[in-house]
Design an enzyme around this catalytic site. Structure first.
Site, PDB file in Angstrom:
ATOM      1  CE  LYS A   1       2.543  -5.666   5.998  1.00 22.57           C
ATOM      2  NZ  LYS A   1       2.787  -4.450   5.189  1.00 22.57           N
TER       3      LYS A   1
ATOM      4  NE  ARG B   1       2.042   2.148  10.213  1.00 26.56           N
ATOM      5  CZ  ARG B   1       2.250   0.964   9.662  1.00 26.56           C
ATOM      6  NH1 ARG B   1       1.987  -0.131  10.344  1.00 26.56           N
ATOM      7  NH2 ARG B   1       2.697   0.864   8.439  1.00 26.56           N
TER       8      ARG B   1
ATOM      9  NE  ARG C   1      -3.867   1.963   2.476  1.00 29.51           N
ATOM     10  CZ  ARG C   1      -3.786   2.853   3.455  1.00 29.51           C
ATOM     11  NH1 ARG C   1      -2.840   2.731   4.373  1.00 29.51           N
ATOM     12  NH2 ARG C   1      -4.622   3.857   3.524  1.00 29.51           N
TER      13      ARG C   1
END
Length: 264
Positions: free
Chosen positions: A129, A262, A59
């Protein structure tokens, strides 16, 4: 690596007639390649897998490189005409999470709008992640702006523990949770459920998935900061897949086009 391309094709083509499965040793980006084909008028359904990517993208154009065996990188391309495109990346992420961690016992969670996160063992407040999703679309030949589009669903899943530093969220490899996992076995695990999920989204939209997404929401009740300077508490997603953030002004709807989120 040995890929189960024939078995995958037989499973997928039953749900999407005409679909092909391609495995390439190396390419710049599976998404970029399918978008190139779409712009050239090639709109056939395809599952394109790359053993290695030299210019993979996440992204906002962030790089996502996959070396042979270290990551699973693939794109699913097909023509779709949903009533509303809102929430597609969330539906894709949810499908991946459910395939990899059906009961949630491994801690695979969804970070709005398009990442899979896992709580790091021993550090409940720290996340790793595991995977990311990138969705791009192109108008099919002769179609109006509100009609069918060729949709490219790009997926990148870390298989081996990645070597990376300086990232806001440390990467995590699927083998850290499932030691026997390989890129081919992981593709077998996620590909058919993903196709079914995308076709279900075309038919039903995101609304039926809202509660399932919120149950795996990594940001739930977390204080978050937005890229435009606002801050608040994440309160799940709505029926359209927009993130609900409680700010000083009340509940605000955040869409992926507006901000990056975030945890603070």
């Amino acid at each position: 690596m040995i890929w189960p391309a024939e078995d995958l094709w037989q499973a997928l083509v039953a749900w999407q007639p005409g679909l092909t499965v391609e495995v390439l040793p190396q390419i710049d980006s599976t998404n970029t390649e399918l978008m190139r084909r779409a712009r050239a008028g090639q709109n056939d359904p395809v599952l394109l897998v790359a053993e290695a990517q030299t210019a993979g993208r996440g992204r906002l154009g962030r790089p996502w490189h996959g070396q042979t065996g270290d990551a699973l990188t693939f794109s699913l391309g097909l023509t779709l005409m949903p009533r509303d495109w809102s929430g597609l990346s969330l539906a894709v992420g949810l499908s991946l999470a459910q395939s990899l961690d059906p009961k949630g016992a491994l801690g695979v969670r969804l970070k709005w709008p398009n990442d899979l996160w896992v709580a790091q063992p021993g550090t409940p407040s720290a996340w790793g992640k595991l995977a990311g999703v990138l969705i791009e679309t192109a108008l099919t030949a002769g179609a109006a702006a509100d009609q069918a589009r060729y949709c490219v669903v790009g997926v990148g899943i870390n298989i081996a523990p990645p070597q990376a530093s300086g990232l806001s969220t440390a990467p995590l490899g699927w083998q850290q949770l499932s030691p026997q996992a390989t890129a081919p076995s992981t593709l077998t695990q996620v590909a058919l459920p993903l196709l079914k999920s995308v076709l279900a989204f075309e038919r039903d939209g995101f609304a039926p998935l809202q509660a399932l997404f919120n149950a795996r929401d990594a940001l739930h009740n977390q204080t978050v900061s937005l890229s435009d300077g606002r801050a608040g508490i994440a309160r799940g997603v709505d029926l359209d897949g927009a993130l609900r953030v409680e700010t000083a002004q009340g509940i605000e709807r955040i869409t992926s086009a507006e901000v990056s989120v975030r945890p603070q």
